[in-house]
Design an enzyme around this catalytic site. Sequence first.
Site, PDB file in Angstrom:
ATOM      1  N   LEU A  10      -8.635  17.270   2.720  1.00  0.00           N
ATOM      2  CA  LEU A  10     -10.008  16.836   2.475  1.00  0.00           C
ATOM      3  C   LEU A  10     -10.117  16.168   1.107  1.00  0.00           C
ATOM      4  CD1 LEU A  10     -13.100  17.239   3.355  1.00  0.00           C
ATOM      5  CD2 LEU A  10     -13.043  19.234   1.859  1.00  0.00           C
ATOM      6  N   TYR A  11     -10.771  15.003   1.076  1.00  0.00           N
ATOM      7  CA  TYR A  11     -11.141  14.425  -0.215  1.00  0.00           C
ATOM      8  C   TYR A  11     -12.539  14.927  -0.550  1.00  0.00           C
ATOM      9  CZ  TYR A  11      -7.262  11.161  -0.665  1.00  0.00           C
ATOM     10  OH  TYR A  11      -6.011  10.598  -0.837  1.00  0.00           O
ATOM     11  N   GLY A  27       6.438  14.630  -4.073  1.00  0.00           N
ATOM     12  CA  GLY A  27       6.631  13.555  -5.049  1.00  0.00           C
ATOM     13  C   GLY A  27       8.093  13.213  -5.237  1.00  0.00           C
ATOM     14  N   GLY A  28       8.560  12.185  -4.544  1.00  0.00           N
ATOM     15  CA  GLY A  28       9.909  11.667  -4.774  1.00  0.00           C
ATOM     16  C   GLY A  28      11.036  12.432  -4.113  1.00  0.00           C
ATOM     17  N   TYR A  51       0.843  -1.210   0.000  1.00  0.00           N
ATOM     18  CA  TYR A  51       0.000   0.000   0.000  1.00  0.00           C
ATOM     19  C   TYR A  51       0.875   1.257   0.000  1.00  0.00           C
ATOM     20  CZ  TYR A  51      -2.972   3.631   2.148  1.00  0.00           C
ATOM     21  OH  TYR A  51      -3.620   4.801   2.441  1.00  0.00           O
ATOM     22  N   THR A  74      -7.659  17.556  -2.004  1.00  0.00           N
ATOM     23  CA  THR A  74      -6.913  16.693  -2.933  1.00  0.00           C
ATOM     24  C   THR A  74      -7.808  16.294  -4.098  1.00  0.00           C
ATOM     25  OG1 THR A  74      -5.535  15.846  -1.151  1.00  0.00           O
ATOM     26  CG2 THR A  74      -5.638  14.513  -3.149  1.00  0.00           C
ATOM     27  N   PRO A 112       0.001  14.584   3.634  1.00  0.00           N
ATOM     28  CA  PRO A 112      -1.058  13.747   4.216  1.00  0.00           C
ATOM     29  C   PRO A 112      -0.940  12.302   3.744  1.00  0.00           C
ATOM     30  CG  PRO A 112      -1.940  15.107   2.439  1.00  0.00           C
ATOM     31  CD  PRO A 112      -0.526  15.544   2.650  1.00  0.00           C
ATOM     32  N   ARG A 161       0.852   7.870  -7.640  1.00  0.00           N
ATOM     33  CA  ARG A 161      -0.229   6.895  -7.442  1.00  0.00           C
ATOM     34  C   ARG A 161      -1.581   7.464  -7.844  1.00  0.00           C
ATOM     35  NH1 ARG A 161       1.116   4.427  -2.392  1.00  0.00           N
ATOM     36  NH2 ARG A 161      -0.890   4.441  -1.361  1.00  0.00           N
ATOM     37  N   SER A 173      -4.385  13.614   6.957  1.00  0.00           N
ATOM     38  CA  SER A 173      -5.265  13.050   5.931  1.00  0.00           C
ATOM     39  C   SER A 173      -6.726  12.978   6.382  1.00  0.00           C
ATOM     40  CB  SER A 173      -4.774  11.638   5.598  1.00  0.00           C
ATOM     41  OG  SER A 173      -5.757  10.918   4.901  1.00  0.00           O
ATOM     42  N   ARG A 210      13.793  12.925  -1.739  1.00  0.00           N
ATOM     43  CA  ARG A 210      14.543  11.995  -0.880  1.00  0.00           C
ATOM     44  C   ARG A 210      15.879  12.572  -0.424  1.00  0.00           C
ATOM     45  NH1 ARG A 210      10.104  10.549  -1.304  1.00  0.00           N
ATOM     46  NH2 ARG A 210       9.286   8.640  -2.224  1.00  0.00           N
ATOM     47  N   LYS A 241      -4.497  20.330  -3.883  1.00  0.00           N
ATOM     48  CA  LYS A 241      -3.373  19.387  -4.009  1.00  0.00           C
ATOM     49  C   LYS A 241      -3.620  18.447  -5.182  1.00  0.00           C
ATOM     50  CE  LYS A 241      -0.988  15.803  -1.257  1.00  0.00           C
ATOM     51  NZ  LYS A 241      -1.484  14.495  -1.679  1.00  0.00           N
ATOM     52  N   HIS A 288       0.293  12.609  -6.289  1.00  0.00           N
ATOM     53  CA  HIS A 288      -0.056  11.643  -5.245  1.00  0.00           C
ATOM     54  C   HIS A 288       1.076  10.627  -5.047  1.00  0.00           C
ATOM     55  CE1 HIS A 288      -4.001  11.127  -3.101  1.00  0.00           C
ATOM     56  NE2 HIS A 288      -3.409  10.034  -2.657  1.00  0.00           N
ATOM     57  N   SER A 338       1.402  17.998  -7.271  1.00  0.00           N
ATOM     58  CA  SER A 338       1.491  16.626  -6.768  1.00  0.00           C
ATOM     59  C   SER A 338       0.849  15.670  -7.754  1.00  0.00           C
ATOM     60  CB  SER A 338       0.750  16.535  -5.420  1.00  0.00           C
ATOM     61  OG  SER A 338       0.738  15.203  -4.923  1.00  0.00           O
TER      62      SER A 338
HETATM   63  C1  LIG Z   1       0.395   5.219   1.643  1.00  0.00           C
HETATM   64  C2  LIG Z   1       0.026   6.570   1.116  1.00  0.00           C
HETATM   65  C3  LIG Z   1      -1.178   7.142   1.525  1.00  0.00           C
HETATM   66  C4  LIG Z   1      -1.531   8.412   1.058  1.00  0.00           C
HETATM   67  N1  LIG Z   1      -2.689   8.993   1.519  1.00  0.00           N
HETATM   68  C5  LIG Z   1      -3.017  10.218   1.088  1.00  0.00           C
HETATM   69  C6  LIG Z   1      -4.192  10.863   1.589  1.00  0.00           C
HETATM   70  O1  LIG Z   1      -4.912  10.315   2.409  1.00  0.00           O
HETATM   71  N2  LIG Z   1      -4.480  12.090   1.117  1.00  0.00           N
HETATM   72  C7  LIG Z   1      -3.683  12.735   0.198  1.00  0.00           C
HETATM   73  O2  LIG Z   1      -3.988  13.857  -0.206  1.00  0.00           O
HETATM   74  N3  LIG Z   1      -2.551  12.165  -0.263  1.00  0.00           N
HETATM   75  C8  LIG Z   1      -2.205  10.939   0.166  1.00  0.00           C
HETATM   76  N4  LIG Z   1      -1.042  10.372  -0.288  1.00  0.00           N
HETATM   77  C9  LIG Z   1      -0.157  11.147  -1.167  1.00  0.00           C
HETATM   78  C10 LIG Z   1       0.848  11.963  -0.342  1.00  0.00           C
HETATM   79  O3  LIG Z   1       0.194  13.015   0.334  1.00  0.00           O
HETATM   80  C11 LIG Z   1       1.943  12.608  -1.204  1.00  0.00           C
HETATM   81  O4  LIG Z   1       1.339  13.273  -2.276  1.00  0.00           O
HETATM   82  C12 LIG Z   1       2.968  11.603  -1.727  1.00  0.00           C
HETATM   83  O5  LIG Z   1       3.203  10.567  -0.806  1.00  0.00           O
HETATM   84  C13 LIG Z   1       4.286  12.322  -2.015  1.00  0.00           C
HETATM   85  O6  LIG Z   1       5.200  11.496  -2.655  1.00  0.00           O
HETATM   86  P1  LIG Z   1       6.368  10.692  -1.896  1.00  0.00           P
HETATM   87  O7  LIG Z   1       5.698   9.583  -1.132  1.00  0.00           O
HETATM   88  O8  LIG Z   1       7.197  10.196  -3.015  1.00  0.00           O
HETATM   89  O9  LIG Z   1       7.098  11.653  -0.993  1.00  0.00           O
HETATM   90  C14 LIG Z   1      -0.682   9.108   0.161  1.00  0.00           C
HETATM   91  C15 LIG Z   1       0.535   8.516  -0.229  1.00  0.00           C
HETATM   92  C16 LIG Z   1       0.886   7.280   0.244  1.00  0.00           C
HETATM   93  C17 LIG Z   1       2.224   6.706  -0.168  1.00  0.00           C
END
Ligand SMILES: Cc1cc2nc3c(=O)[nH]c(=O)nc-3n(C[C@H](O)[C@H](O)[C@H](O)COP(=O)(O)O)c2cc1C
Length: 353
Positions: A122-123, A280-281, A18, A149, A71, A251, A100, A283, A224, A248, A246
């Site tokens: 907020l979604y 996003g990425g 996940y 988001t 989040p 994802r 989140s 590190r 977002k 996500h 972003s």
């Molecule tokens: C396991 C997981 C759960 C996430 N849940 C949410 C969320 O609930 N709401 C949201 O806006 N973004 C969510 N995201 C996206 C993150 O806020 C963020 O955009 C992303 O992790 C940034 O990239 P990085 O993981 O490469 O740093 C989630 C990401 C991951 C990996």
Amino acid sequence: MDFEPAARQTLPPAHFGYLATGVDDDLTLKANREGFNRIYLRPKRLVDASRADLRTEIFGTMWDTPIALAPIGNQKCFHSEGELPVAKAARSKRTLLILSTYTNYSLEDVAESLGAPAWYQLYPSPRWEITEKLVRKAEAARCPVLVLTVDTQAGRNTETLERFRRLDTRECVACHGTRREDFFRRKPLFAGIDVTGVAFSNPALTWEHVRRLKKLTPMKLLIKGIETREDARLCVESGVDGIIVSNHGGRAEESGRGTIECLPEVVEAAGGRVPVLIDGGFRRGTDIFKALALGARAVCIGRPYIWGLAAFGQAGVERVLDLLRAELELVMKQCGTTSIAQIGRASVGFRSL
Ligand SMILES: Cc1cc2nc3c(=O)[nH]c(=O)nc-3n(C[C@H](O)[C@H](O)[C@H](O)COP(=O)(O)O)c2cc1C
């Protein structure tokens, strides 16, 4: 990156899946990292860089660094106390935390660990009364900023998650259930809200929802999930107070473009009228430096702090923040930029591939 294998060791395969998954072939996930390779640093020599000031102001609040916590939903997947150790780490490092919609703890419990209300993500629910109730809860908890988001509305294809899930021999039902009701039952924020038949995404959503939301609440509103200049313009025209570039964490959709590559056109379209954040990425300190040079106000990290949380709890989150901070400070000194404001377009260049 060394925290990732440590987290993988402690997490059940499905939970690690996940966290790790992108969409389709994870190309956008990889593009988020690869995008940084196109950008090089332009160091400035013989500047007194004995000190560097990383403090960053956003909406009137001063943070220790421009590094924020993105989040991430369902944090009990990664630690028995979910969001609480993260909030404690954010407090000790004076770091911005975005909580989140799918937090496993209430806004109030997180605020107690954080020492202040977090920003609230907020979604957009297809049922307006749900949005309204969640916003009122965030207002009651005195969250200063709402982050809407918008990047997963069309749904997504998380194949890496599916592969990891099949490696997991445990019974999901025994632990957290698998039905929609189980998902919401574990989220205190949804207590008292009728979520029967609610989908997690709604492809019918439009900018009208954003304008309505803006009218609903005096909280600052950020969007977002923006990747293009066209959408950045619509954000500004719709009256939003800020943008988070972003995808996500690779994802949402398989766009194939890293967020660092999207940043310049969004910053240009925002034209300094609203702050632009990015995730996003990220590190390395150099990654963060590059985004600041291209006009980002702050950089959010997602998976890295969750790796820290999963492997070492609060101390792990703190260590991840410390490492990124130390690396950013180092590169700032190397490039002769001793405050965040001094990091600018001249600090980097683009390599043609
Ligand atoms: C396991 C997981 C759960 C996430 N849940 C949410 C969320 O609930 N709401 C949201 O806006 N973004 C969510 N995201 C996206 C993150 O806020 C963020 O955009 C992303 O992790 C940034 O990239 P990085 O993981 O490469 O740093 C989630 C990401 C991951 C990996």
